[in-house]
Design an enzyme around this catalytic site. Structure first.
Site, PDB file in Angstrom:
ATOM      1  N   MET A  21       0.825  -1.203   0.000  1.00  0.00           N
ATOM      2  CA  MET A  21       0.000   0.000   0.000  1.00  0.00           C
ATOM      3  C   MET A  21       0.860   1.254   0.000  1.00  0.00           C
ATOM      4  SD  MET A  21      -3.134  -0.951  -0.145  1.00  0.00           S
ATOM      5  CE  MET A  21      -4.025   0.533   0.323  1.00  0.00           C
ATOM      6  N   GLN A  72      -4.192  -6.822  -7.371  1.00  0.00           N
ATOM      7  CA  GLN A  72      -4.606  -7.449  -6.119  1.00  0.00           C
ATOM      8  C   GLN A  72      -5.874  -6.782  -5.609  1.00  0.00           C
ATOM      9  OE1 GLN A  72      -2.922  -7.109  -2.039  1.00  0.00           O
ATOM     10  NE2 GLN A  72      -2.495  -9.304  -2.261  1.00  0.00           N
ATOM     11  N   CYS A 102      -3.520  -9.176   4.553  1.00  0.00           N
ATOM     12  CA  CYS A 102      -3.323  -7.866   5.168  1.00  0.00           C
ATOM     13  C   CYS A 102      -3.884  -7.860   6.586  1.00  0.00           C
ATOM     14  CB  CYS A 102      -3.998  -6.791   4.328  1.00  0.00           C
ATOM     15  SG  CYS A 102      -3.766  -5.112   5.004  1.00  0.00           S
ATOM     16  N   GLY A 215      10.395 -11.399   4.428  1.00  0.00           N
ATOM     17  CA  GLY A 215      11.762 -11.185   4.910  1.00  0.00           C
ATOM     18  C   GLY A 215      12.872 -11.532   3.942  1.00  0.00           C
TER      19      GLY A 215
END
Length: 323
Positions: A21, A72, A102, A215
């Protein structure tokens, strides 16, 4: 790569940039594409309500150079998701992805994102409706668990339920999301990464296309993951250090591009967007990481941030300062 190509069949593996976002805007995506023609790009998450009741053109427009590009969607109403998926296909998107990862409070309140992991039957209904109206691939991005549903077996049940619709592609963020107690930012860092759960999913469901997320910051890490899964999705590192996308080109035996040549290609785009009325600050923030980890990186960031760059000429001067 052309949008008409079937992404699943062009390569045995896939490297993508995660939907983020406020970050993976069409301006960032144009910039990212300059580093590597094979990386798969995602839009920010766009809610079905924003498309159906808002400015669809603003949310759906993209640059043709961005292909392969995936929209998305955020939502949980099967009919609304089907409408937006059909719009995405008509707009020219290559694929559509449903956000089931999310962790923000705002999306939870609207039954969007990671909270949907608790409702696999509803997610399956959504995916089924979405698939029914289009010929492009539809898939899911999800967590390995949420709150009290943290076991591998519960994640497997979620995947198996959704897979019964014919969905074959699952992008798995290898962290649980603690929706009751952690902020969205904390949910990106605090829950430990459980890559082994994603590896196990691929081992036990070899017919599914499993893409790992969470990560991942280097080419070496990416190569290691590809020994266990079908694809790798890279998040914040691709934004803060976009040259990583160029370094990943070695997976396709590509030569490294030159950072200055990339900026030479970016300048006409910035000029075009400025002419359309886009603020320079909105454009320049996406290129701050171009010289990350190199001498001059700090000078570059200082020259472009904090309102220091007021015109295209200021960006050109910044290039010369560190050249």
């Amino acid at each position: 790569m052309n949008k008409s190509d079937n992404l699943e069949n062009t390569k045995d593996f896939r490297i993508s940039v995660a939907p983020m976002m406020d970050w993976t805007t069409k301006d960032y995506r144009f910039f990212a594409r300059l580093f590597n023609p094979h990386i798969v790009l995602y839009t920010e998450m766009v809610t079905t309500g924003a498309i159906i009741y808002g400015d669809a053109k603003r949310h759906l427009d993209f640059n043709q150079q961005e292909h392969p590009i995936i929209l998305q969607l955020g939502g949980s109403n099967p009919k609304d998701l089907a409408i937006c998926t059909k719009m995405a296909e008509d707009w020219g998107y290559d694929e559509v992805n449903l956000n089931v990862g999310c962790p923000s409070d705002r999306v939870q309140n609207n039954k969007i994102g990671a909270c949907l992991m608790a409702e696999p039957d509803l997610v399956a209904e959504c995916i089924s409706e979405m698939q029914h109206v289009v010929n492009i691939p539809v898939h899911v991005k999800h967590r390995i668990g949420i709150d009290d549903m943290q076991s591998y077996e519960e994640m497997l049940h979620f995947v198996d339920t959704v897979a019964k619709t014919g969905c074959k592609h699952f992008v798995v963020h290898a962290r649980i999301a603690l929706l009751k107690g952690l902020s969205p930012k904390e949910n990106r860092d605090i829950p430990p990464l459980r890559y082994e759960d994603v590896y196990r999913l691929k081992q036990e469901r070899p017919n599914l296309y499993i893409e790992i997320n969470g990560g991942i910051k280097t080419v070496a890490e990416t190569r290691n993951h590809l020994n266990h899964v079908d694809g790798v999705m890279i998040g914040r590192e691709a934004y803060h250090n976009p040259f990583l996308l160029a370094e990943l080109g070695e997976l396709w035996h590509l030569d490294l591009p030159n950072r200055f040549e990339i900026m030479e290609q970016m300048l006409p785009y910035i000029e075009k967007r400025l002419a359309e009325g886009a603020p320079l600050s909105i454009l320049s923030r996406h290129i701050l990481g171009l010289f990350q980890n190199l001498p001059g990186a700090r000078k570059w960031r200082q020259a472009l941030s904090g309102g220091n760059a007021k015109s295209l000429n200021d960006i050109e001067k910044a290039i010369e300062i560190i050249r």
